[in-house]
Design a protein around this motif. Sequence first.
Motif, PDB file in Angstrom:
ATOM      1  N   LEU A 221      10.256  -2.890   7.784  1.00 44.62           N
ATOM      2  CA  LEU A 221       9.436  -4.060   8.085  1.00 44.62           C
ATOM      3  C   LEU A 221      10.293  -5.290   8.343  1.00 44.62           C
ATOM      4  CD1 LEU A 221       6.565  -3.699   5.439  1.00 44.62           C
ATOM      5  CD2 LEU A 221       6.507  -3.091   7.855  1.00 44.62           C
TER       6      LEU A 221
ATOM      7  N   TRP B 214      -3.005   2.887  12.682  1.00 47.51           N
ATOM      8  CA  TRP B 214      -1.877   2.103  12.165  1.00 47.51           C
ATOM      9  C   TRP B 214      -2.374   0.914  11.353  1.00 47.51           C
ATOM     10  CZ3 TRP B 214      -0.389  -3.006  13.004  1.00 47.51           C
ATOM     11  CH2 TRP B 214       0.845  -3.355  12.437  1.00 47.51           C
TER      12      TRP B 214
ATOM     13  N   GLN C 224      -1.924  -0.342   6.929  1.00 47.60           N
ATOM     14  CA  GLN C 224      -1.339  -1.587   6.455  1.00 47.60           C
ATOM     15  C   GLN C 224      -2.050  -2.064   5.186  1.00 47.60           C
ATOM     16  OE1 GLN C 224       1.516  -2.751   8.266  1.00 47.60           O
ATOM     17  NE2 GLN C 224       1.040  -0.663   8.873  1.00 47.60           N
TER      18      GLN C 224
ATOM     19  N   ARG D 256       1.906  -9.686  13.479  1.00 46.66           N
ATOM     20  CA  ARG D 256       2.672  -8.666  12.770  1.00 46.66           C
ATOM     21  C   ARG D 256       2.919  -7.450  13.670  1.00 46.66           C
ATOM     22  NH1 ARG D 256       3.580  -7.133   7.483  1.00 46.66           N
ATOM     23  NH2 ARG D 256       3.620  -4.904   7.044  1.00 46.66           N
TER      24      ARG D 256
END
Length: 340
Positions: A173, A253, A257, A324
């Motif tokens: 990340l 996806w 998160q 993000r």
Amino acid sequence: MRALLTPDVAPRAGIVVFKPGRELLPMFSGGRRVLISSEPEFMRVLPSGLVSDADQPLADDPALAPFFSSQQVIAAAGGRDNLAHWVQELAHCQWSGGDGYNSQYHTVLRTEESAVCLCEHHDNQLRETTLSRLDELGRVNAAQWVINSARIDLALPEGHQLTLPELCWWATLRNVIQQMPDAPARRVLKLPAAVVETGTLKEAAIHPMRVATEIIQEAAKQVLELRIDPETPETFLLRPKRRRWINEKYTRWVKSQPCLCCGKPADDPHHLIGYGQGGTGTKAHDLFVIPLCRAHHDALHADMRAFEAKYGTQPELLLRMLDRALALGVIATGKNNRGD
């Protein structure tokens, strides 16, 4: 205080004897019980004797030492100034031995790669010196601080012992997974240890192996390629029919998160409601989704105004999510100009 000790077992007598040495005798004083456990796999290469008092096992792993001392990793965790502030908050002198005297005031001595908390007495003695033991204290501090920063970034509770897969996920990340040594990365992927071929080899016998960190990075990105077409047939119609954009790969996806409200694992990819999106028999585009746990998802649908007053509006949360996704490369324009 922690130590690695080699036992001398007398099975018939049922006795186990340890010889800690004078330095480790304080462990057994004061009538306190001592916790005994088998050594972790990564400690098998360490010699018997005192080991650091790190409350995070990863800080003891010698294979991770280059990762924790990397300036890129330290910068990703917050920078050297934040590291020095964290070390100052320790508020105790980390230097033992010598004359045994410690003053009541503490300061931070910056080493080449990290920082150490010292009382002013020892700071005056050691500031102009270069000692390997001082550098080792700094490396331990850096490792503990990076682990603590990763734990906070991943919204894990205080006291949680960070695992190697969690550390690799944080490094991905923060875009510093390239700094992870190959051996720990291979352990995460359950790959065998890399074997260095020696001697003369035929070209046909050479089998190049992919770097483990590249495999982790590739698996984490799940890149979604977008095709930009400014001249679709619909753009030339007076009243074009609305087509809903659907992409299960992206919603999967988003669901993986953490919840944008509490940081816990998300249960649902919430499609925006209101703001001209959604409605009876319709749904927002799959691009307009945010990760929410089940409790916050139910709370949003139960009272949208109360939810947005507490956590921010849905467009604000969506903007954070899209930022993000773009920053991590999850949404990208492919060089081959193909849509997904």
